[in-house]
Design an enzyme around this catalytic site. Sequence first.
Site, PDB file in Angstrom:
ATOM      1  N   LYS A  99       0.802  -1.224   0.000  1.00  0.00           N
ATOM      2  CA  LYS A  99       0.000   0.000   0.000  1.00  0.00           C
ATOM      3  C   LYS A  99       0.836   1.276   0.000  1.00  0.00           C
ATOM      4  CE  LYS A  99      -4.612  -1.292   1.084  1.00  0.00           C
ATOM      5  NZ  LYS A  99      -4.498  -2.673   1.625  1.00  0.00           N
TER       6      LYS A  99
ATOM      7  N   SER B 262      -8.305   1.329   9.120  1.00  0.00           N
ATOM      8  CA  SER B 262      -7.729   0.861  10.380  1.00  0.00           C
ATOM      9  C   SER B 262      -6.504   0.026  10.081  1.00  0.00           C
ATOM     10  CB  SER B 262      -8.748   0.035  11.145  1.00  0.00           C
ATOM     11  OG  SER B 262      -9.221  -1.002  10.311  1.00  0.00           O
TER      12      SER B 262
ATOM     13  N   GLU C 231      -9.840 -13.806  -3.073  1.00  0.00           N
ATOM     14  CA  GLU C 231     -10.430 -13.154  -1.906  1.00  0.00           C
ATOM     15  C   GLU C 231     -10.850 -14.211  -0.887  1.00  0.00           C
ATOM     16  OE1 GLU C 231     -13.812 -10.891  -3.210  1.00  0.00           O
ATOM     17  OE2 GLU C 231     -14.710 -12.624  -4.184  1.00  0.00           O
TER      18      GLU C 231
ATOM     19  N   GLY D  97     -16.080 -13.878   2.113  1.00  0.00           N
ATOM     20  CA  GLY D  97     -16.462 -12.579   1.562  1.00  0.00           C
ATOM     21  C   GLY D  97     -16.194 -12.532   0.077  1.00  0.00           C
TER      22      GLY D  97
ATOM     23  N   ASP E 187     -17.580 -11.255  -2.501  1.00  0.00           N
ATOM     24  CA  ASP E 187     -18.319 -10.250  -3.285  1.00  0.00           C
ATOM     25  C   ASP E 187     -17.665 -10.004  -4.638  1.00  0.00           C
ATOM     26  OD1 ASP E 187     -16.334  -8.924  -1.404  1.00  0.00           O
ATOM     27  OD2 ASP E 187     -16.686  -7.342  -2.871  1.00  0.00           O
TER      28      ASP E 187
ATOM     29  N   SER F 165       1.240  -9.902  -0.354  1.00  0.00           N
ATOM     30  CA  SER F 165       0.908  -8.470  -0.292  1.00  0.00           C
ATOM     31  C   SER F 165       1.353  -7.734   0.962  1.00  0.00           C
ATOM     32  CB  SER F 165      -0.599  -8.289  -0.488  1.00  0.00           C
ATOM     33  OG  SER F 165      -1.324  -9.026   0.473  1.00  0.00           O
TER      34      SER F 165
HETATM   35  C1  LIG Z   1      -5.227  -3.711   1.366  1.00  0.00           C
HETATM   36  C2  LIG Z   1      -4.616  -5.047   1.311  1.00  0.00           C
HETATM   37  C3  LIG Z   1      -5.044  -6.017   0.386  1.00  0.00           C
HETATM   38  C4  LIG Z   1      -6.183  -5.777  -0.562  1.00  0.00           C
HETATM   39  O1  LIG Z   1      -5.888  -4.752  -1.467  1.00  0.00           O
HETATM   40  P1  LIG Z   1      -7.015  -4.062  -2.350  1.00  0.00           P
HETATM   41  O2  LIG Z   1      -6.306  -3.062  -3.170  1.00  0.00           O
HETATM   42  O3  LIG Z   1      -8.003  -3.449  -1.400  1.00  0.00           O
HETATM   43  O4  LIG Z   1      -7.667  -5.130  -3.138  1.00  0.00           O
HETATM   44  C5  LIG Z   1      -4.362  -7.231   0.336  1.00  0.00           C
HETATM   45  N1  LIG Z   1      -3.349  -7.493   1.187  1.00  0.00           N
HETATM   46  C6  LIG Z   1      -2.922  -6.604   2.095  1.00  0.00           C
HETATM   47  C7  LIG Z   1      -1.789  -6.970   2.971  1.00  0.00           C
HETATM   48  C8  LIG Z   1      -3.529  -5.336   2.191  1.00  0.00           C
HETATM   49  O5  LIG Z   1      -3.092  -4.448   3.091  1.00  0.00           O
END
Ligand SMILES: *Cc1c(COP(=O)(O)O)cnc(C)c1O
Length: 322
Positions: free
Chosen positions: A56, A81, A207, A211, A213, A307
């Site tokens: 992010k 959060s 996902e 959830g 969706d 991620s």
């Molecule tokens: C936010 C996040 C996601 C999901 O990302 P999106 O862009 O909302 O799909 C996946 N893994 C981690 C570690 C995140 O912080």
Amino acid sequence: MNEQKLPDYGDVVAAAERIAGYANRTPVMTSRTVNEAFGAEVFFKCENFQRMGAFKFRGAMNALLQFTPAQRAAGVVAFSSGNHAQAIALSAKLLGIPATIVMPLDAPAVKVTATKGYGAKVVTYDRYTEDREQIGRDLAQKYGLTLIPPYDHPHVIAGQGTAAKELIEEVGPLDALFVCLGGGGLLSGSALAARHLSPECAIYGVEPEAGNDGQQSFRSGKIVHIDTPKTIADGAQTQHLGAITFPLIQQNVDDILTASDDELIAAMTFFAERMKMVVEPTGCLGFAAARARKAALQGKKVGIIVSGGNVDISRYAALLAG
Ligand SMILES: *Cc1c(COP(=O)(O)O)cnc(C)c1O
């Protein structure tokens, strides 16, 4: 948002240039055990080693670097959060931009502390009686702050796409790419990069099973809203895809898959034991789905985006102990 042009691969390239020097070029890891088990070549793009511990930072930094001088002076506001809060707080600190983060009253103390540690002002709300988006918009209005949402923003999406761009430029074209999915910023950005750099690559969003969706939306052709799902994947407890992320996903993604909490724990345990990596539950989505489908991946070249790695250490220990 209809009048706005959807971000494209050129925006991902521009984002990569913009955030170079701020974001880490994260390592691509491999595991002989995984390659043998899959009968495939598997490459993990490790965003758990990104600054503040998740991809992010890429999107947040790309958005803040495009602020005008007036926007920089007034400041940024975000509601989250989780990792987006820390990403905005750190990016703002690095650029000397005042940041306000709207967090629930009952947010984990570690996250509030981390966000404040980056110098952001934290405004709390009651998640049962108040609407955080409304609070964010009110603050933006009242103090002239710029609101940066966690996924449905073209600059955020383009920034998130830089991780897949780095991965494919480093290891070459892929046959399949697995990407964790919440609101779709990471998936839609990754898909822009992968479609361009590796046109034949099958792109999958993953996902939480509780959830799905995104899967329902992808298969029905319209954005499906759900209640906040109960899952250990707290970074993917989103209720719906975005007005910008959804069309990009429809255009570029091959399918949306799901992973159960048990599969996430098994993947998290594997990362810890075999690869010596702390990966948060949400960060395990891509690998969990790939493991469940390894028969179909035989002989292929597979990319997996890991991620993030932000998990409270006592919660992590409890999850691993099962
Ligand atoms: C936010 C996040 C996601 C999901 O990302 P999106 O862009 O909302 O799909 C996946 N893994 C981690 C570690 C995140 O912080």
